[in-house]
Write an enzyme that holds these catalytic residues in place. Structure first.
Site, PDB file in Angstrom:
ATOM      1  N   SER A   1       0.855  -1.185   0.000  1.00  0.00           N
ATOM      2  CA  SER A   1       0.000   0.000   0.000  1.00  0.00           C
ATOM      3  C   SER A   1       0.886   1.228   0.000  1.00  0.00           C
ATOM      4  O   SER A   1       2.022   1.183   0.498  1.00  0.00           O
ATOM      5  CB  SER A   1      -0.880   0.007   1.259  1.00  0.00           C
TER       6      SER A   1
ATOM      7  N   TYR B   1      -1.947  -1.174  10.370  1.00  0.00           N
ATOM      8  CA  TYR B   1      -2.082  -1.417   8.932  1.00  0.00           C
ATOM      9  C   TYR B   1      -0.834  -0.922   8.208  1.00  0.00           C
ATOM     10  O   TYR B   1      -0.247  -1.627   7.382  1.00  0.00           O
ATOM     11  CB  TYR B   1      -3.332  -0.731   8.382  1.00  0.00           C
TER      12      TYR B   1
END
Length: 253
Positions: free
Chosen positions: A136, A149
């Site tokens: 990401s 995350y």
């Protein structure tokens, strides 16, 4: 990478980016299987003609069972995409966040490792193949409301780099897909700047089709994240993104 003749397994491909990539690989001419936990989504994908497999990446027994089933049906498997993940808000001032942190690491990082471990012997024995890991932009430019995350995706990036080095000479390549915010599952309402899914998938397909395939698949929208430290914009962007801490329930109002 020639997308027209691959045999692909997308783990975590029952929705969003994974589901769209499955369709793109299939449209290009590849045989595509999808693994996931959602029985309704798997049934829908089966009706579209995809091979479907139940898999829970947090459970080693489930991963091993799915691997055996996949290889029995697709012995020519040459591409494994591992993208199961969860995105959870965490208030680090609240000790209760630890449960979310554990779940995030178990799914995003350890789940990735379980899948890679399961299929590495097969791909190495073939002498050719590709792992596609999914990180990401948040791996490179943290989003403070989702600290674990960000940490999990940064870890998958580092793991991908090490995996690529260790598999050098085996014929097995490692490609890292680095998405920005993509408009899936209503995210366009939360983040109006999220990249439309069709635009993202089209750009990813084009980048994957390059020869040689880049080690990192970086769509234009994610470049500001990937190179923030190099470009000297990191501190300002983290401060800007820290404004989103108001999303946390205990910090509203």
């Amino acid at each position: 990478m020639d997308l027209s003749n691959r045999t692909v397994l997308i783990v975590g491909g029952t929705s969003g980016i994974g589901r769209e990539l499955a369709r793109r690989f299939a449209a290009a001419g590849s045989a595509v299987a999808v693994g996931g936990r959602n029985p309704e989504a798997l049934s829908e994908l089966a009706e579209e003609g995809f091979g479907t497999f139940r898999i829970d990446v947090t459970d080693g027994v489930s991963v091993a069972s799915a691997r055996d089933a996949v290889l029995a049906r697709y012995p020519e498997l040459d591409t494994v995409v591992t993208m199961s993940g969860v995105m959870l808000l965490e208030d680090l001032c609240d000790p209760a966040h630890f449960e979310a942190a554990e779940r995030t690491i178990d799914t995003n990082l350890l789940g990735t490792i379980r899948v890679i471990d399961a299929f590495t012997p097969h791909l190495v024995e073939r002498g050719a193949g590709t792992f596609i890991t999914v990180t990401s932009g948040i791996a490179f430019l943290p989003f403070p409301p989702m600290p674990t995350y960000a940490a999990s995706k940064a870890a998958v990036h580092a793991y991908s780099e090490a995996l690529r080095a260790q598999l050098d000479g085996t014929g097995v390549s490692v490609v890292e897909l680095v998405p920005p915010a993509v408009a899936t599952a209503g995210q366009e309402k939360v983040n109006p700047r999220a990249l439309p899914l069709d635009d993202f998938a089209a750009e990813v397909t084009r980048l994957l089709s390059q020869d040689p395939t880049p080690d990192e698949i970086l769509v234009e929208r994610v470049l500001m994240h990937r190179w923030a430290e190099r470009d000297g914009t990191y501190d300002d962007l983290v401060a800007q993104r820290s404004q989103a801490l108001a999303m946390l329930p205990n910090r509203r109002g």
